[in-house]
Design an enzyme around this catalytic site. Structure first.
Site, short mmCIF file in Angstrom:
data_model
loop_
_atom_site.label_atom_id
_atom_site.label_comp_id
_atom_site.label_asym_id
_atom_site.label_seq_id
_atom_site.Cartn_x
_atom_site.Cartn_y
_atom_site.Cartn_z
N GLY A 1 5.74 58.75 5.53
CA GLY A 1 5.09 59.65 4.59
C GLY A 1 6.08 60.65 4.04
CB CYS B 1 -5.02 44.24 3.73
SG CYS B 1 -3.74 44.07 4.96
CB CYS C 1 0.29 60.06 8.43
SG CYS C 1 -0.67 60.54 6.98
CB CYS D 1 -5.70 49.17 4.13
SG CYS D 1 -5.63 49.90 5.78
CB CYS E 1 -2.01 47.89 11.54
SG CYS E 1 -1.40 47.71 9.84
CG ASN F 1 -0.82 57.14 11.29
OD1 ASN F 1 -0.21 56.30 11.93
ND2 ASN F 1 -1.13 56.95 10.03
N GLY F 2 -4.15 57.73 10.17
CA GLY F 2 -5.26 56.78 10.10
C GLY F 2 -6.27 57.25 9.08
CE1 TYR G 1 7.26 48.43 2.36
CE2 TYR G 1 5.22 49.52 3.02
CZ TYR G 1 6.39 49.51 2.27
OH TYR G 1 6.69 50.57 1.46
S1 SF4 Z 1 -6.35 46.29 6.65
FE1 SF4 Z 1 -4.20 45.61 6.61
S2 SF4 Z 1 -2.98 47.47 6.38
FE2 SF4 Z 1 -5.06 48.08 7.00
S3 SF4 Z 1 -4.96 48.26 9.24
FE3 SF4 Z 1 -5.67 46.18 8.77
S4 SF4 Z 1 -3.77 44.96 8.68
FE4 SF4 Z 1 -3.19 47.10 8.56
#
Ligand code: SF4
Length: 460
Positions: free
Chosen positions: A28, A438, A2, A385, A239, A102-103, A245
């Protein structure tokens, strides 16, 4: 997935929020909304779809006031429905309140069940409404103390904007998982702006001031702007996927240019997985900077061997006859003169299920490539994630159950190389201030078996 935008102290707050959301559209595309305050009451408009389709000039003219918050949504928790569009705006015992987020919260289900058992009635299925009920239930007096009290109950990732009739409050979670930035409109020295990414400031000629720090609360009202630290400190975990990406390459996050980081990911990938080739091509758009970095490091020509259509929304029309690569070809088309007879390195940012990569490799080969070598500018995506990026369940992630060689065979590439975890972190400048769950499964905020949403994602 978002984007949030807020502005305080500008007569054109709705118009500027509209433009800010436009610049955050990549975060988004499902719904968009703006809530403004004229100092006495809030005015809201939300709609499903893109920003440009959600607001007409007339609708914006019905959003008066000098402060506003806005949101673009891609659902990660809660279904795709207008009732889940944000910002949420409510009237409560102390006045009016709007919030956007956002989150993802990792304990939203538990909190929701607890609040419902105490009589709260929820109007949406999104995590965001939990904040509203926690604020309303708080025993604190001052509004910012109520927010801090509510946030002391939640776990997870959040970049939040709250607005009342006379204030705008921004908060970033203690680990700073999702981004949030502060800006200033130089023409109106007292007009402050907040956005998920600074690319939203450029469009409205605002200056980037700084990132909102992890765990920081910024309060903006008639007396000016001030910063508070009401939340317990935690080790920062930005993140990494935002850099790989999600964020726009013309944004700067944590003081780092996303474009330069992506080039550096490509250079490191070239060192880890070199290959003799005639041309390096990106999967556009997100693969472009990494491909530039890879090509420069290997001194191989960079070319655009795939062209992306920028006008693809959702399509409901599928031909009855099967058309080769339909679906992927809606988005990407090969440039045959770049590919025919060549040994081609294709750079992409990640592989999720593997089905798209397989179609892309086939498309490049069908266009005449002699060899197709796939290089990925992040480590294998093996885990879902829980912090606000939309990923499928663990079972659907091809790298969770297949080796690199097996994936190479599945996508029919002559070779496949992923960037290592160490390589990705070093391209980001090193240190342990990053979330890479992830890729590594190392979740900074552990999940609990009582969290059904997480257990579903992990496939238990
Ligand atoms: S799990 Fe991956 S996509 Fe999710 S916050 Fe952590 S680094 Fe980002």
């Amino acid at each position: 997935m978002c984007g949030v935008f807020g502005i305080f102290g500008h007569p054109e707050s709705a118009n500027l929020t509209y433009l800010g959301l436009h610049a955050l559209q990549h975060r988004g595309q499902e719904s968009a909304g703006i809530v403004t305050s004229d100092g006495e009451q809030l005015h809201a408009h939300r709609a499903m779809g893109l920003v440009q389709d959600s607001f007409s000039q007339e609708q914006l003219s019905h959003l008066p006031g000098r402060s506003a918050i806005g949101h673009v949504r891609y659902s990660t928790a809660g279904g795709s429905h207008i009732k889940n569009a944000q910002p949420i705006a409510v009237d409560w015992a102390r006045g009016s309140l709007a919030v956007c987020h956002n989150g993802n919260l990792t304990n939203a289900e538990e909190l929701r069940a607890e609040l419902e058992a105490r009589g709260s009635i929820f109007q949406s299925d999104s995590d965001t409404e939990v904040f509203v009920h926690l604020i309303a239930a708080s025993k604190e007096i001052a509004f910012e103390d109520r927010i801090a009290d509510a946030l002391s109950r939640v776990k997870g990732a959040y970049s939040l904007l709250f607005m009342t009739e006379d204030s705008l409050i921004a908060v970033r979670d203690p680990m700073g998982i999702r981004p949030l930035c502060l800006g200033l409109l130089p023409s109106k020295k007292d007009a402050h702006v907040i956005a998920s990414e600074p690319c939203a400031f450029d469009l409205i000629d605002a200056e980037y001031v700084r990132d909102v720090e992890p765990g920081e609360m910024i309060i903006i009202d008639a007396s000016g702007i001030r910063s508070a630290r009401p939340l317990p400190e935690a080790p920062p975990r930005a993140c990494t996927f935002e850099y790989v990406y999600f964020a726009r390459p013309d944004s700067k996050l944590g003081g780092r240019s996303v474009y330069e980081i992506r080039k550096s990911l490509g250079r490191t990938l070239a060192t880890e997985h070199p290959v003799e080739a005639d041309v390096v091509i990106p999967v556009p758009d997100s693969g472009v900077p990494a491909a530039i970095g890879y090509a420069a490091a290997r001194e191989i020509p960079f070319e655009m061997g795939l062209i992306r259509s920028h006008y693809v929304g959702r399509t409901f029309i599928e031909p009855q006859q099967s058309i080769r690569h339909f679906g992927v070809r809606l988005k990407l088309n090969p440039v045959e003169p770049v590919l025919r007879g060549r040994r081609v390195v294709v750079i992409d940012d990640s592989i999720v299920r593997g089905t798209t990569s397989r179609k892309i490799v086939k498309m490049v080969r069908d266009a005449g490539a002699k060899e197709v070598h796939l290089r990925i500018s992040s480590p294998p995506t093996q885990w879902p994630c829980y912090y606000g990026i939309d990923t499928p369940t663990r079972r659907e992630l091809i790298a969770s159950s297949h080796s690199v060689d097996e994936i190479a065979r599945y996508v029919t590439a002559d070779s496949l190389g992923y960037l290592s975890l160490e390589g990705m972190v070093s391209a980001l400048g090193g240190g342990d201030g990053f979330c890479h769950a992830c890729f590594s499964g190392q979740y900074a905020i552990p999940f609990t078996p009582s969290n059904k949403r997480q257990m579903r994602l992990v496939g238990v």
